[in-house]
Design an enzyme around this catalytic site. Structure first.
Site, PDB file in Angstrom:
ATOM      1  N   ASP A 192       0.949  -1.241   0.201  1.00 54.37           N
ATOM      2  CA  ASP A 192       0.043   0.028  -0.104  1.00 54.37           C
ATOM      3  C   ASP A 192       0.568   1.203   0.027  1.00 54.37           C
ATOM      4  O   ASP A 192       1.659   1.290   0.922  1.00 54.37           O
ATOM      5  CB  ASP A 192      -0.698  -0.192   1.278  1.00 54.37           C
ATOM      6  CG  ASP A 192      -2.059   0.799   1.163  1.00 54.37           C
ATOM      7  OD1 ASP A 192      -2.638   1.423   0.089  1.00 54.37           O
ATOM      8  OD2 ASP A 192      -2.460   1.226   2.324  1.00 54.37           O
ATOM      9  N   THR A 238      -8.289   2.925   8.801  1.00 47.10           N
ATOM     10  CA  THR A 238      -8.588   3.430   9.935  1.00 47.10           C
ATOM     11  C   THR A 238     -10.059   2.619  10.626  1.00 47.10           C
ATOM     12  O   THR A 238      -9.960   2.504  11.957  1.00 47.10           O
ATOM     13  CB  THR A 238      -9.392   4.935   9.553  1.00 47.10           C
ATOM     14  OG1 THR A 238      -8.318   5.634   8.955  1.00 47.10           O
ATOM     15  CG2 THR A 238     -10.050   5.526  10.810  1.00 47.10           C
ATOM     16  N   ASN A 294      -9.929   0.694   0.166  1.00 44.28           N
ATOM     17  CA  ASN A 294      -9.209   0.607   1.024  1.00 44.28           C
ATOM     18  C   ASN A 294      -9.495   0.834   2.391  1.00 44.28           C
ATOM     19  O   ASN A 294     -10.141   2.153   2.551  1.00 44.28           O
ATOM     20  CB  ASN A 294      -7.960   1.359   0.694  1.00 44.28           C
ATOM     21  CG  ASN A 294      -6.910   0.983  -0.492  1.00 44.28           C
ATOM     22  OD1 ASN A 294      -7.362  -0.014  -1.101  1.00 44.28           O
ATOM     23  ND2 ASN A 294      -6.033   1.514  -0.702  1.00 44.28           N
TER      24      ASN A 294
END
Ligand code: PGH
Ligand code: CA
Ligand code: ZN
Length: 307
Positions: free
Chosen positions: A82, A256, A253
């Protein structure tokens, strides 16, 4: 089963019109939560490792853990870098068996982005590895994935088309109003769905939505009840994620939401059990929360039952 490429996973998602989550890991607990969720949901899954995660855990630890996990399950699983910013990291990841890499040169000029991305495509495609690149820039400055992004530059559809033609990338991250982290919107959350549609008309490859966490209100509330301070945290509502997938997003994606879920689980457990000091107990509780959140995401994205 052995690791598969991200291209295989995303091509099927595009064909059948669903989205696939790319979930970030830093350790064993997050990985187990994600893989168990995927197996139970019968969902394809992308396990994402940022440069920050590599610095924290070590690339060889994480790569081997993910390979072991893939061997234990029957769903397609890709191992992905990533926000790769450094050539050496990309090379090292490919050597360690990553089946997919993101090269993020979105903070550079268009020409430099094309040049850097093309170089990675040449290397990766020679060994059958998928490449994601980014055009446009997300808002905010965060260290969530060790990327530093200034003002938002939403993706220009024609530039996206040109970029894809010049580089030959397999997947394209676009900027359509999201940002990384827990504080995405001051006012009403708003994704530029129309922009996704326009890019989709001009670009045939799968599109990627970064900064897609919902910052789930119940999770935030629970974490806050047990001491977290998260005032003003706000993410992308579920219905906008659904719209984005309908408009052409194939990879979503999520980092969090997993962090917040883990936090809520651990905080609650420690508060309720002040005498416990066995890390397997409280980390295990965090893991349970992450797993449940991943399952919810897979149902939201439509990837459940598709493996
Ligand atoms: C992300 C994660 N990783 O690359 O884009 O975004 O902070 O919204 O989870 P979130
Ligand atoms: Ca970027
Ligand atoms: Zn991202």
């Amino acid at each position: 089963m052995a690791l598969v490429t991200m291209k295989e996973i995303l091509d099927d998602a595009r064909k059948r019109g669903y989205g696939v989550g790319a979930f970030n890991i830093n350790n064993l607990e997050f990985l187990k939560a994600i893989v168990e969720a995927a197996e139970e949901e019968k969902s394809p899954v992308i396990v994402a490792v940022s440069e920050g995660a590599m610095n924290y855990a070590g690339i060889e630890y994480l790569a081997e853990l993910v390979k072991v996990a893939a061997g234990k399950v029957s769903i397609p699983l890709a191992l992905h870098v990533d926000h790769g910013k450094h050539w050496e990291v990309i090379v090292s990841a490919i050597r360690h068996g990553f089946t997919s890499v993101m090269i993020d040169a979105s903070d550079k000029s268009f020409e430099e982005n094309v040049e850097i991305t093309s170089k990675v495509v040449d290397l990766a495609h020679a060994v059958g590895v998928t490449v994601e690149a980014e055009i446009g820039r997300l808002r905010g400055v965060e260290d969530i994935v060790n990327v530093s992004e200034r003002e938002a530059v939403l993706t220009d559809p024609r530039e996206a088309k040109e970029f894809v033609e010049l580089t030959g990338v397999d997947a394209l991250a676009v900027a359509v109003g999201t940002s990384h982290g827990a504080y995405k919107f001051k006012g009403e959350p708003k994704l530029d769905i129309q922009r996704i549609r326009k890019i989709r008309e001009l670009v045939q490859i799968p599109l990627v939505l970064h900064g897609a966490s919902g910052v789930i209100p119940e999770i935030v509330e629970l974490a806050e009840r047990y001491g977290a301070k998260l005032k003003g945290a706000r993410g992308v509502p579920d219905d906008q994620i659904k719209e984005a997938i309908k408009a052409g997003i194939a990879k979503i994606n999520i980092d969090t939401d997993l962090r917040l879920s883990f936090l809520a689980g651990v905080r609650e457990y420690l508060h309720e059990n002040p005498d416990i000091f066995d890390p397997r107990k409280y980390l295990g509780e965090g893991m349970k929360f992450v797993k449940e959140t991943v399952r919810m995401k897979m149902r939201l994205f439509g990837s459940s039952g598709k493996a």
